[in-house]
Write a protein that holds these residues in place. Structure first.
Motif, PDB file in Angstrom:
ATOM      1  N   PHE A   1      66.929  38.117  29.617  1.00 16.70           N
ATOM      2  CA  PHE A   1      68.035  37.497  28.908  1.00 16.70           C
ATOM      3  C   PHE A   1      68.779  38.563  28.112  1.00 16.70           C
ATOM      4  O   PHE A   1      68.142  39.464  27.544  1.00 16.70           O
ATOM      5  CB  PHE A   1      67.518  36.433  27.942  1.00 16.70           C
ATOM      6  N   PRO A   2      70.104  38.475  28.033  1.00 15.05           N
ATOM      7  CA  PRO A   2      70.842  39.404  27.173  1.00 15.05           C
ATOM      8  C   PRO A   2      70.372  39.263  25.726  1.00 15.05           C
ATOM      9  O   PRO A   2      70.059  38.156  25.272  1.00 15.05           O
ATOM     10  CB  PRO A   2      72.299  38.949  27.320  1.00 15.05           C
ATOM     11  N   ASP A   3      70.321  40.372  25.002  1.00 14.90           N
ATOM     12  CA  ASP A   3      69.897  40.325  23.602  1.00 14.90           C
ATOM     13  C   ASP A   3      71.085  40.241  22.654  1.00 14.90           C
ATOM     14  O   ASP A   3      70.969  40.544  21.471  1.00 14.90           O
ATOM     15  CB  ASP A   3      69.026  41.537  23.260  1.00 14.90           C
ATOM     16  N   HIS A   4      72.235  39.827  23.175  1.00 15.77           N
ATOM     17  CA  HIS A   4      73.446  39.672  22.366  1.00 15.77           C
ATOM     18  C   HIS A   4      74.240  38.494  22.921  1.00 15.77           C
ATOM     19  O   HIS A   4      74.051  38.097  24.077  1.00 15.77           O
ATOM     20  CB  HIS A   4      74.288  40.948  22.421  1.00 15.77           C
ATOM     21  N   PRO A   5      75.131  37.902  22.129  1.00 16.60           N
ATOM     22  CA  PRO A   5      75.940  36.783  22.624  1.00 16.60           C
ATOM     23  C   PRO A   5      76.823  37.215  23.797  1.00 16.60           C
ATOM     24  O   PRO A   5      77.327  38.345  23.825  1.00 16.60           O
ATOM     25  CB  PRO A   5      76.794  36.394  21.412  1.00 16.60           C
ATOM     26  N   THR A   6      76.987  36.333  24.765  1.00 20.45           N
ATOM     27  CA  THR A   6      77.867  36.610  25.901  1.00 20.45           C
ATOM     28  C   THR A   6      78.762  35.404  26.158  1.00 20.45           C
ATOM     29  O   THR A   6      78.372  34.266  25.916  1.00 20.45           O
ATOM     30  CB  THR A   6      77.059  36.920  27.179  1.00 20.45           C
TER      31      THR A   6
ATOM     32  N   LYS B   1      89.739  20.369  33.775  1.00 17.93           N
ATOM     33  CA  LYS B   1      89.164  20.620  32.457  1.00 17.93           C
ATOM     34  C   LYS B   1      88.925  22.117  32.295  1.00 17.93           C
ATOM     35  O   LYS B   1      88.574  22.822  33.243  1.00 17.93           O
ATOM     36  CB  LYS B   1      87.844  19.864  32.293  1.00 17.93           C
ATOM     37  N   LYS B   2      89.103  22.597  31.065  1.00 14.26           N
ATOM     38  CA  LYS B   2      88.948  24.022  30.787  1.00 14.26           C
ATOM     39  C   LYS B   2      88.155  24.196  29.507  1.00 14.26           C
ATOM     40  O   LYS B   2      88.429  23.525  28.518  1.00 14.26           O
ATOM     41  CB  LYS B   2      90.321  24.688  30.649  1.00 14.26           C
ATOM     42  N   TRP B   3      87.169  25.096  29.544  1.00 14.90           N
ATOM     43  CA  TRP B   3      86.425  25.380  28.319  1.00 14.90           C
ATOM     44  C   TRP B   3      85.846  26.792  28.347  1.00 14.90           C
ATOM     45  O   TRP B   3      85.762  27.429  29.397  1.00 14.90           O
ATOM     46  CB  TRP B   3      85.318  24.359  28.098  1.00 14.90           C
ATOM     47  N   GLN B   4      85.494  27.255  27.142  1.00 15.16           N
ATOM     48  CA  GLN B   4      84.771  28.514  26.992  1.00 15.16           C
ATOM     49  C   GLN B   4      83.417  28.221  26.355  1.00 15.16           C
ATOM     50  O   GLN B   4      83.229  27.198  25.710  1.00 15.16           O
ATOM     51  CB  GLN B   4      85.536  29.501  26.097  1.00 15.16           C
ATOM     52  N   SER B   5      82.496  29.158  26.543  1.00 16.47           N
ATOM     53  CA  SER B   5      81.178  29.029  25.929  1.00 16.47           C
ATOM     54  C   SER B   5      80.721  30.402  25.449  1.00 16.47           C
ATOM     55  O   SER B   5      81.098  31.424  26.012  1.00 16.47           O
ATOM     56  CB  SER B   5      80.159  28.458  26.930  1.00 16.47           C
ATOM     57  N   VAL B   6      79.944  30.394  24.391  1.00 18.85           N
ATOM     58  CA  VAL B   6      79.324  31.620  23.900  1.00 18.85           C
ATOM     59  C   VAL B   6      77.817  31.399  23.957  1.00 18.85           C
ATOM     60  O   VAL B   6      77.280  30.560  23.236  1.00 18.85           O
ATOM     61  CB  VAL B   6      79.770  31.962  22.468  1.00 18.85           C
ATOM     62  N   HIS B   7      77.144  32.125  24.835  1.00 17.15           N
ATOM     63  CA  HIS B   7      75.729  31.897  25.105  1.00 17.15           C
ATOM     64  C   HIS B   7      74.867  32.720  24.155  1.00 17.15           C
ATOM     65  O   HIS B   7      74.968  33.949  24.103  1.00 17.15           O
ATOM     66  CB  HIS B   7      75.420  32.235  26.559  1.00 17.15           C
ATOM     67  N   ILE B   8      74.023  32.019  23.396  1.00 23.23           N
ATOM     68  CA  ILE B   8      73.106  32.653  22.452  1.00 23.23           C
ATOM     69  C   ILE B   8      71.732  32.019  22.674  1.00 23.23           C
ATOM     70  O   ILE B   8      71.323  31.109  21.946  1.00 23.23           O
ATOM     71  CB  ILE B   8      73.576  32.465  20.993  1.00 23.23           C
ATOM     72  N   PRO B   9      71.019  32.462  23.720  1.00 23.30           N
ATOM     73  CA  PRO B   9      69.746  31.825  24.079  1.00 23.30           C
ATOM     74  C   PRO B   9      68.773  31.701  22.912  1.00 23.30           C
ATOM     75  O   PRO B   9      68.590  32.645  22.132  1.00 23.30           O
ATOM     76  CB  PRO B   9      69.191  32.754  25.163  1.00 23.30           C
ATOM     77  N   PHE B  10      68.199  30.501  22.805  1.00 19.22           N
ATOM     78  CA  PHE B  10      67.137  30.175  21.853  1.00 19.22           C
ATOM     79  C   PHE B  10      67.599  30.069  20.394  1.00 19.22           C
ATOM     80  O   PHE B  10      66.775  29.774  19.524  1.00 19.22           O
ATOM     81  CB  PHE B  10      65.969  31.175  21.970  1.00 19.22           C
ATOM     82  N   ARG B  11      68.860  30.265  20.110  1.00 22.63           N
ATOM     83  CA  ARG B  11      69.363  30.063  18.751  1.00 22.63           C
ATOM     84  C   ARG B  11      69.704  28.589  18.556  1.00 22.63           C
ATOM     85  O   ARG B  11      70.092  27.885  19.497  1.00 22.63           O
ATOM     86  CB  ARG B  11      70.616  30.906  18.494  1.00 22.63           C
ATOM     87  N   THR B  12      69.546  28.100  17.334  1.00 17.94           N
ATOM     88  CA  THR B  12      69.809  26.689  17.056  1.00 17.94           C
ATOM     89  C   THR B  12      71.179  26.498  16.416  1.00 17.94           C
ATOM     90  O   THR B  12      71.754  27.433  15.839  1.00 17.94           O
ATOM     91  CB  THR B  12      68.744  26.119  16.107  1.00 17.94           C
TER      92      THR B  12
END
Length: 200
Positions: A123-128, A152-163
């Motif tokens: 997993f990346p160790d930074h937001p993507t 439909k259009k959206w963006q996401s910022v993936h931060i695995p395991f963060r709440t």
């Protein structure tokens, strides 16, 4: 990270943007459609690939800015294009493999942990960031490379395991305010959904 993801990162680090751009094939309609979810400033540098069960990932254009878009699959009634950071693609592709064998969400979590522990997945160790467009195929016009409000259009910022609590965000959508989906899991990400409007 998959061997595929490693090659992309390695190339981006060893070859300059100008050299990579020179190697890229001319923009095709499929490539132009694939980068539509991105802001204008990021489209030219984004890579584009196709992805199928039979062939896996096939690169149509290399990435010079760390983003890779997956082109729409022809022949169905859905327009679906998405872009992710190259370091997150291995996670995306792993979940697609597991989804094809119809694993439950809990079982996907177990399999992902097994992949990480075995050193096959990182997993990346930074937001993507992620970007996506999804809707009926008739709402995409290939002659103008544009979509209507039905897409439909959206963006996401993936931060695995963060709440969500750690980020100070809600877990339910309220209008166009950012919110967190799958809080605390490997799929935890901030969702940014827009009011529908035409895009080209």
């Amino acid at each position: 990270m998959s061997a595929y993801g490693f090659r992309l990162v390695f190339l981006a680090g060893c070859i300059g943007p100008a050299e990579l751009a020179a190697q890229a094939a001319p923009e095709t309609p499929q490539v132009a459609a694939a980068v539509l979810p991105l802001p204008d400033s990021l489209r030219a540098g984004a890579g584009v690939r196709t992805y199928s069960r039979a062939e896996g990932a096939v690169i149509l254009r290399p990435s010079t800015n760390g983003l890779m878009c997956t082109a729409d699959q022809p022949g169905d009634d859905v327009f679906d294009v998405r872009c992710y950071h190259v370091e997150f693609l291995a996670v995306i592709d792993a979940t697609q493999r597991f989804g094809r064998i119809r694993l439950t969400d809990n079982r996907v979590d177990v399999r992902l942990k097994e992949e990480v522990q075995a050193g096959r997945l990182k997993f990346p160790d930074h937001p993507t960031a992620g970007y996506r467009m999804l809707g009926p195929i008739g709402a995409y016009d290939p002659s103008t490379n544009s979509v209507t409000q039905a897409i439909k259009k959206w963006q996401s910022v993936h931060i695995p395991f963060r709440t969500a609590a750690e980020m100070g965000l809600p877990t339910e959508r309220e209008g166009t305010m950012p919110f967190v989906m799958a809080s605390g899991t490997w799929w935890s990400h901030v969702m940014i959904v827009h009011t529908s409007r035409p895009v080209h």
